[in-house]
Design a protein around this motif. Structure first.
Motif, PDB file in Angstrom:
ATOM      1  N   VAL A  47       0.857  -1.176   0.000  1.00 21.51           N
ATOM      2  CA  VAL A  47       0.000   0.000   0.000  1.00 21.51           C
ATOM      3  C   VAL A  47       0.897   1.231   0.000  1.00 21.51           C
ATOM      4  CG1 VAL A  47      -1.736   1.326   1.261  1.00 21.51           C
ATOM      5  CG2 VAL A  47      -1.885  -1.182   1.182  1.00 21.51           C
ATOM      6  N   LEU A  48       0.618   2.143  -0.923  1.00 24.50           N
ATOM      7  CA  LEU A  48       1.371   3.390  -1.018  1.00 24.50           C
ATOM      8  C   LEU A  48       0.534   4.552  -0.510  1.00 24.50           C
ATOM      9  CD1 LEU A  48       2.941   3.277  -4.607  1.00 24.50           C
ATOM     10  CD2 LEU A  48       3.924   2.452  -2.462  1.00 24.50           C
ATOM     11  N   ARG A  49       1.190   5.455   0.205  1.00 23.31           N
ATOM     12  CA  ARG A  49       0.626   6.783   0.452  1.00 23.31           C
ATOM     13  C   ARG A  49       1.103   7.642  -0.705  1.00 23.31           C
ATOM     14  NH1 ARG A  49       1.648  11.501   4.276  1.00 23.31           N
ATOM     15  NH2 ARG A  49      -0.443  12.130   4.964  1.00 23.31           N
ATOM     16  N   THR A  50       0.154   8.179  -1.455  1.00 20.99           N
ATOM     17  CA  THR A  50       0.486   8.804  -2.730  1.00 20.99           C
ATOM     18  C   THR A  50       1.253  10.102  -2.533  1.00 20.99           C
ATOM     19  OG1 THR A  50      -1.522   7.841  -3.655  1.00 20.99           O
ATOM     20  CG2 THR A  50      -0.458   9.585  -4.914  1.00 20.99           C
ATOM     21  N   GLY A  81       4.815   7.160  -4.936  1.00 21.17           N
ATOM     22  CA  GLY A  81       4.327   7.066  -3.573  1.00 21.17           C
ATOM     23  C   GLY A  81       5.360   6.597  -2.566  1.00 21.17           C
ATOM     24  N   GLU A  82       4.930   6.604  -1.303  1.00 23.50           N
ATOM     25  CA  GLU A  82       5.728   6.104  -0.182  1.00 23.50           C
ATOM     26  C   GLU A  82       5.074   4.835   0.354  1.00 23.50           C
ATOM     27  OE1 GLU A  82       7.442   7.461   4.212  1.00 23.50           O
ATOM     28  OE2 GLU A  82       5.959   8.715   3.186  1.00 23.50           O
ATOM     29  N   VAL A  83       5.856   3.788   0.533  1.00 22.03           N
ATOM     30  CA  VAL A  83       5.332   2.520   1.026  1.00 22.03           C
ATOM     31  C   VAL A  83       4.950   2.667   2.502  1.00 22.03           C
ATOM     32  CG1 VAL A  83       5.831   0.084   1.414  1.00 22.03           C
ATOM     33  CG2 VAL A  83       6.755   1.230  -0.621  1.00 22.03           C
ATOM     34  N   VAL A  84       3.681   2.359   2.820  1.00 21.61           N
ATOM     35  CA  VAL A  84       3.230   2.421   4.215  1.00 21.61           C
ATOM     36  C   VAL A  84       2.834   1.049   4.758  1.00 21.61           C
ATOM     37  CG1 VAL A  84       2.541   4.841   4.149  1.00 21.61           C
ATOM     38  CG2 VAL A  84       0.882   3.082   3.482  1.00 21.61           C
ATOM     39  N   GLU A  85       2.556   0.082   3.882  1.00 20.42           N
ATOM     40  CA  GLU A  85       2.299  -1.297   4.300  1.00 20.42           C
ATOM     41  C   GLU A  85       2.843  -2.230   3.231  1.00 20.42           C
ATOM     42  OE1 GLU A  85      -1.550  -2.595   5.797  1.00 20.42           O
ATOM     43  OE2 GLU A  85      -2.219  -0.496   5.798  1.00 20.42           O
ATOM     44  N   GLU A 147      -5.545   9.079  -2.148  1.00 19.82           N
ATOM     45  CA  GLU A 147      -4.599   9.263  -1.043  1.00 19.82           C
ATOM     46  C   GLU A 147      -3.763   8.007  -0.814  1.00 19.82           C
ATOM     47  OE1 GLU A 147      -6.926  12.501   1.736  1.00 19.82           O
ATOM     48  OE2 GLU A 147      -7.637  10.421   1.766  1.00 19.82           O
ATOM     49  N   TYR A 148      -4.378   6.825  -1.055  1.00 15.52           N
ATOM     50  CA  TYR A 148      -3.689   5.547  -0.880  1.00 15.52           C
ATOM     51  C   TYR A 148      -4.047   4.631  -2.039  1.00 15.52           C
ATOM     52  CZ  TYR A 148      -2.973   7.123   3.919  1.00 15.52           C
ATOM     53  OH  TYR A 148      -2.600   7.845   5.028  1.00 15.52           O
ATOM     54  N   VAL A 149      -3.106   3.763  -2.422  1.00 13.11           N
ATOM     55  CA  VAL A 149      -3.345   2.860  -3.542  1.00 13.11           C
ATOM     56  C   VAL A 149      -2.582   1.555  -3.308  1.00 13.11           C
ATOM     57  CG1 VAL A 149      -1.433   3.824  -4.908  1.00 13.11           C
ATOM     58  CG2 VAL A 149      -3.322   2.646  -6.067  1.00 13.11           C
ATOM     59  N   LEU A 150      -3.173   0.458  -3.767  1.00 12.23           N
ATOM     60  CA  LEU A 150      -2.531  -0.860  -3.712  1.00 12.23           C
ATOM     61  C   LEU A 150      -1.755  -1.112  -4.995  1.00 12.23           C
ATOM     62  CD1 LEU A 150      -2.290  -3.752  -2.421  1.00 12.23           C
ATOM     63  CD2 LEU A 150      -4.334  -4.337  -3.781  1.00 12.23           C
TER      64      LEU A 150
END
Length: 405
Positions: A47-50, A81-85, A147-150
């Protein structure tokens, strides 16, 4: 669990910012999702925070109602994006990494992926080879104007930026790596542009301008860009291109005025199926660009065709155009021994090299395409202005990473 807001297609000419589920590691039913993909596990994803997610001309085709895209489809295939999960099967990508996402979704395991043909992966779209985020008939993977994307197959798909601080200093340039810079560059490479080449690029939108910047990076001697839009032609001239004003008619005479001869070594179609004819009041004529490129390209030359052509166009000018059938002067192309390369750009073939060119100041792609950051809430305005011909590449900034916004 964080909330998630995204840009969705609501019908011809309309996009809205909506609330949408925060991603997890399973594909769920939704607008445009292929039934065969529902329930598919994505433990290989992240999951990325865009950080940045761009409005693309390909998105505009859907928003104009020129495809079979369903209402409420979440848009967006140009993602940084930034990896959050991370999923349990992700080994090399880590939480906190800043990454570019190729718009092609690829498994890394099939025959085509192993041959570098990541634009036509065999395993991510049950209907046909090739897939992308937030795009009609591409398997239903949720788009990244959110805001977030898989992102699936993270170890394979993601390009990690080597230094976070350096990346954030050049984030508008690096945001072009997900699609338009590799796509434009692929058009130039496919047209066999090299040192000393003369190049004609049809279309001064962001992909055409990226093809022009890519042609310069490849060593072209003269890069000529044609369009009907005066502002976009001015943008092309801002970084050293010659230009052709197609409101004045066919490009051949203007090319001769620039080069002394009416032909170029290489040509790029950065327009696609919504092409208009030449002249001040020309209407839509979808075969115009391809036929004109065959006319202006020297015998033995090549055409790169990154411009989008579709198999279904409800707004086509005639019944043939509605199914992607165009009246081409193939006999002329054959007689001149021209070669043609079509289809999605395999982004992974180029993105690392282009990243290095950006990081080492060999190219300034954000300036070339006039990258303009706006908020997620301003997405409807960005779509409208881009559709009206604004000479800008709109970059959505949903989580306020981009200071310039």
């Amino acid at each position: 669990m964080p909330s998630n807001r995204a840009v969705a297609y609501k019908g011809p000419g309309r996009v809205e910012v909506i609330e949408t589920p925060y991603p997890d590691f399973e594909l769920h039913d939704g607008p445009g999702v292929n039934p065969a993909n529902i329930g598919r596990r994505v433990d290989h994803g992240v999951v990325l925070r865009t950080v940045a997610t761009n409005i693309c001309g390909s998105d505009q085709h859907m928003v104009r109602g020129r495809t079979t895209a369903p209402a409420d489809l979440v848009l967006g295939h140009e993602i940084t994006g930034e990896v959050v999960e991370k999923g349990r099967d992700v080994e090399f990508i880590q939480v906190g990494d800043l990454v570019s996402v190729p718009f092609n979704i690829a498994c890394g395991r099939c025959r085509n992926c192993k041959e570098g043909k990541t634009g036509v992966c065999l395993n991510v779209n049950p209907d046909r080879p090739g897939s992308a985020y937030g795009y009609v008939d591409m398997g239903g993977w949720v788009g990244g104007q959110a805001e977030y994307v898989l992102v699936p197959y993270a170890d394979w798909n993601l390009l990690k930026f080597p230094d976070r601080d350096q990346a954030m200093e050049k984030i508008l340039d690096l945001a072009m790596l997900s699609d338009i810079f590799p796509t434009g560059f692929h058009g130039a490479v496919s047209a066999k542009v090299g040192p000393g080449s003369t190049v004609y690029i049809a279309g001064a939108g962001p992909v055409g301008l990226a093809a022009a910047a890519g042609s310069m990076l490849l060593g072209a001697a003269a890069v000529i860009v044609g369009d009907l839009n005066a502002q976009r032609l001015e943008q092309a001239r801002s970084f050293g291109c010659e230009t052709v004003d197609l409101t004045k008619g066919d490009p051949q005479d203007q090319i001769e005025q620039i080069l002394g001869v009416p032909e170029v070594d290489a040509a790029v179609d950065a327009v696609g199926f919504e092409a208009r004819g030449h002249g001040a009041h020309a209407g839509e004529a979808p075969a115009t660009v391809l036929n004109s490129l065959m006319g202006v390209t020297a015998a033995g030359g090549a055409l790169g065709i990154p411009g989008l052509y579709v198999t279904g166009d409800p707004g086509g000018v005639d019944e043939a155009a509605k199914v992607g059938s165009l009246s081409l002067r193939l006999g002329l192309g054959w007689a001149k021994s021209l070669s043609f390369t079509t289809g999605q750009c395999p982004v992974m073939r180029y993105n690392r090299q282009l990243m290095m060119a950006i990081l080492h100041d060999r190219v300034h792609i954000a300036k070339a395409v006039n990258a303009t950051p706006i908020s997620l809430d301003d997405a409807p305005r960005g779509y409208h202005e881009f559709d009206e011909g604004a000479a800008r590449k709109y970059v959505l900034n949903p989580n306020d990473y981009i200071k310039a916004a």
